[in-house]
Design a protein around this motif. Structure first.
Motif, PDB file in Angstrom:
ATOM      1  N   LEU A 120       0.840  -1.198   0.000  1.00 48.46           N
ATOM      2  CA  LEU A 120       0.000   0.000   0.000  1.00 48.46           C
ATOM      3  C   LEU A 120       0.876   1.249   0.000  1.00 48.46           C
ATOM      4  O   LEU A 120       1.695   1.441   0.910  1.00 48.46           O
ATOM      5  N   TRP A 121       0.684   2.076  -1.015  1.00 50.43           N
ATOM      6  CA  TRP A 121       1.481   3.300  -1.137  1.00 50.43           C
ATOM      7  C   TRP A 121       0.627   4.519  -0.801  1.00 50.43           C
ATOM      8  O   TRP A 121      -0.292   4.868  -1.521  1.00 50.43           O
ATOM      9  N   GLU A 122       0.941   5.146   0.325  1.00 47.91           N
ATOM     10  CA  GLU A 122       0.356   6.420   0.748  1.00 47.91           C
ATOM     11  C   GLU A 122      -1.177   6.378   0.754  1.00 47.91           C
ATOM     12  O   GLU A 122      -1.843   7.104   0.005  1.00 47.91           O
ATOM     13  N   ALA A 123      -1.709   5.540   1.626  1.00 48.46           N
ATOM     14  CA  ALA A 123      -3.162   5.491   1.821  1.00 48.46           C
ATOM     15  C   ALA A 123      -3.627   6.796   2.456  1.00 48.46           C
ATOM     16  O   ALA A 123      -3.144   7.176   3.515  1.00 48.46           O
ATOM     17  N   PRO A 124      -4.576   7.504   1.828  1.00 47.28           N
ATOM     18  CA  PRO A 124      -5.027   8.797   2.370  1.00 47.28           C
ATOM     19  C   PRO A 124      -6.089   8.607   3.448  1.00 47.28           C
ATOM     20  O   PRO A 124      -7.253   8.966   3.283  1.00 47.28           O
ATOM     21  N   LEU A 125      -5.674   8.020   4.566  1.00 40.37           N
ATOM     22  CA  LEU A 125      -6.586   7.740   5.667  1.00 40.37           C
ATOM     23  C   LEU A 125      -6.185   8.542   6.891  1.00 40.37           C
ATOM     24  O   LEU A 125      -5.012   8.841   7.092  1.00 40.37           O
ATOM     25  N   GLY A 126      -7.155   8.849   7.727  1.00 40.40           N
ATOM     26  CA  GLY A 126      -6.895   9.612   8.943  1.00 40.40           C
ATOM     27  C   GLY A 126      -8.101  10.450   9.310  1.00 40.40           C
ATOM     28  O   GLY A 126      -8.953  10.747   8.475  1.00 40.40           O
ATOM     29  N   GLY A 127      -8.166  10.808  10.565  1.00 38.50           N
ATOM     30  CA  GLY A 127      -9.295  11.603  11.026  1.00 38.50           C
ATOM     31  C   GLY A 127     -10.471  10.722  11.418  1.00 38.50           C
ATOM     32  O   GLY A 127     -10.471   9.516  11.157  1.00 38.50           O
ATOM     33  N   PRO A 128     -11.494  11.296  12.011  1.00 36.02           N
ATOM     34  CA  PRO A 128     -12.640  10.517  12.480  1.00 36.02           C
ATOM     35  C   PRO A 128     -13.379   9.839  11.331  1.00 36.02           C
ATOM     36  O   PRO A 128     -13.551  10.419  10.245  1.00 36.02           O
ATOM     37  N   ALA A 129     -13.834   8.620  11.583  1.00 43.40           N
ATOM     38  CA  ALA A 129     -14.590   7.895  10.564  1.00 43.40           C
ATOM     39  C   ALA A 129     -15.875   8.616  10.197  1.00 43.40           C
ATOM     40  O   ALA A 129     -16.307   8.581   9.044  1.00 43.40           O
ATOM     41  N   VAL A 130     -16.491   9.268  11.168  1.00 44.61           N
ATOM     42  CA  VAL A 130     -17.746   9.967  10.880  1.00 44.61           C
ATOM     43  C   VAL A 130     -17.514  11.087   9.862  1.00 44.61           C
ATOM     44  O   VAL A 130     -18.377  11.363   9.009  1.00 44.61           O
ATOM     45  N   LYS A 131     -16.355  11.724   9.915  1.00 40.92           N
ATOM     46  CA  LYS A 131     -16.030  12.780   8.944  1.00 40.92           C
ATOM     47  C   LYS A 131     -15.813  12.186   7.557  1.00 40.92           C
ATOM     48  O   LYS A 131     -16.284  12.741   6.553  1.00 40.92           O
ATOM     49  N   ALA A 132     -15.104  11.057   7.503  1.00 45.01           N
ATOM     50  CA  ALA A 132     -14.873  10.400   6.214  1.00 45.01           C
ATOM     51  C   ALA A 132     -16.189   9.947   5.596  1.00 45.01           C
ATOM     52  O   ALA A 132     -16.395  10.055   4.382  1.00 45.01           O
ATOM     53  N   GLN A 133     -17.102   9.456   6.431  1.00 51.57           N
ATOM     54  CA  GLN A 133     -18.393   9.006   5.920  1.00 51.57           C
ATOM     55  C   GLN A 133     -19.214  10.173   5.386  1.00 51.57           C
ATOM     56  O   GLN A 133     -19.864  10.063   4.334  1.00 51.57           O
ATOM     57  N   ALA A 134     -19.190  11.284   6.108  1.00 48.58           N
ATOM     58  CA  ALA A 134     -19.945  12.464   5.651  1.00 48.58           C
ATOM     59  C   ALA A 134     -19.379  12.975   4.325  1.00 48.58           C
ATOM     60  O   ALA A 134     -20.145  13.387   3.432  1.00 48.58           O
ATOM     61  N   TRP A 135     -18.061  12.952   4.195  1.00 50.75           N
ATOM     62  CA  TRP A 135     -17.418  13.369   2.932  1.00 50.75           C
ATOM     63  C   TRP A 135     -17.862  12.459   1.787  1.00 50.75           C
ATOM     64  O   TRP A 135     -18.250  12.930   0.707  1.00 50.75           O
ATOM     65  N   ALA A 136     -17.830  11.137   2.013  1.00 45.54           N
ATOM     66  CA  ALA A 136     -18.223  10.192   0.967  1.00 45.54           C
ATOM     67  C   ALA A 136     -19.709  10.327   0.633  1.00 45.54           C
ATOM     68  O   ALA A 136     -20.104  10.265  -0.543  1.00 45.54           O
ATOM     69  N   ASP A 137     -20.538  10.521   1.647  1.00 45.10           N
ATOM     70  CA  ASP A 137     -21.983  10.662   1.420  1.00 45.10           C
ATOM     71  C   ASP A 137     -22.289  11.887   0.563  1.00 45.10           C
ATOM     72  O   ASP A 137     -23.181  11.847  -0.299  1.00 45.10           O
ATOM     73  N   GLU A 138     -21.560  12.978   0.804  1.00 42.91           N
ATOM     74  CA  GLU A 138     -21.795  14.193   0.021  1.00 42.91           C
ATOM     75  C   GLU A 138     -21.369  13.996  -1.433  1.00 42.91           C
ATOM     76  O   GLU A 138     -22.059  14.478  -2.357  1.00 42.91           O
TER      77      GLU A 138
END
Length: 262
Positions: free
Chosen positions: A118-136
């Protein structure tokens, strides 16, 4: 020469196959296809020269893998499964950027994966924030608002990247490619939840890498993946601006693939 395979969901996927030996399948992130990704192409050729089978492919909705409708994570995983079958099962998946979360999901879902690089997975921060970003992103895509969907997808990336795209006369066409990023958004939200909840079920060897010159969150993301799996290793590699250098990367992938093949 481009070859094609049809997935279990009926999508036609374009790929290049090199070499013979333990299989390595490259899973790119949002954006690139084979035609504009010379770094991955060179790495695949070097891996093949080292005695492995290397496969690069155009993800759904990109390059020579046109696809219509809702390009979600399930369809993308079916494409990955088809590529593993072509290259030789089981295969090491090489994820780049959001291709890391697609690869993690493939292993978690039980696809025949021998290992993950895995090269530079852009993960981090609260899961709830990531979910809201994906939902939008999904909401904007469902509304047909590709330009704002692209802007939202890139909101946490260096602003000059988006500015360069918007300055292009081809911006409306560029923005429409975001329809292919639904799977990336879904996989990133899923991966963040799995890391946060401790539900990631990946037992194969995982090598989480990042470049020597990179964004500060990338080493943090690599460390979070390594602690979440039973057989994980974190490694800094030559590379900059979210990309790797082909020669040392190929050597690292060759070592991992041979180890996974026993």
């Amino acid at each position: 020469m481009t070859e094609y395979a049809t997935t279990s969901q009926g999508d036609r996927v374009a790929y290049d196959l090199h070499g013979s030996g333990p299989a390595v399948v490259f899973v790119t992130g949002a954006g690139p296809d084979r035609a504009d990704d010379p770094v991955t192409a060179e790495t695949a050729e070097r891996v093949a020269d080292a005695g492995l089978t290397a496969l690069t492919f155009d993800r759904l909705g990109r390059g020579e893998s046109p696809a219509e409708g809702r390009l979600d994570l399930d369809r993308e995983l079916a494409a990955v499964a088809a590529m593993i079958e072509v290259a030789g099962s089981p295969a090491v998946l090489v994820g780049h950027s959001s291709g890391c979360s697609v690869s993690l999901r493939a292993a978690d879902a039980g696809l025949p994966v021998a290992g993950l690089a895995l090269w530079e997975a852009p993960l981090g921060g609260p899961a709830v924030k990531a979910q809201a970003w994906a939902d939008e992103i999904e909401r904007l895509l469902d509304a047909g608002d590709h330009e704002n969907a692209m802007r939202h997808y890139m909101k946490d990336m260096p602003p000059e990247w988006l500015a360069g795209m918007e300055a292009s006369p081809a911006w409306p066409l560029i923005a429409r490619t975001v329809a292919a990023y639904r799977a990336d958004a879904q996989s990133l939200a899923w991966a963040q939840h799995a890391l946060e909840d401790g539900t990631l079920d990946v037992t194969v060897p995982v090598l989480a890498m990042y470049g020597a010159e990179t964004f500060p969150e990338m080493p943090v993301a690599a460390a979070s993946i390594v602690v979440a799996v039973p057989n994980g290793t974190e490694k800094e590699m030559p590379g900059a601006m979210h990309s790797w250098e082909p020669e040392p990367m190929a050597a690292q992938l060759t070592e991992l693939a041979r180890r996974c093949a026993g």
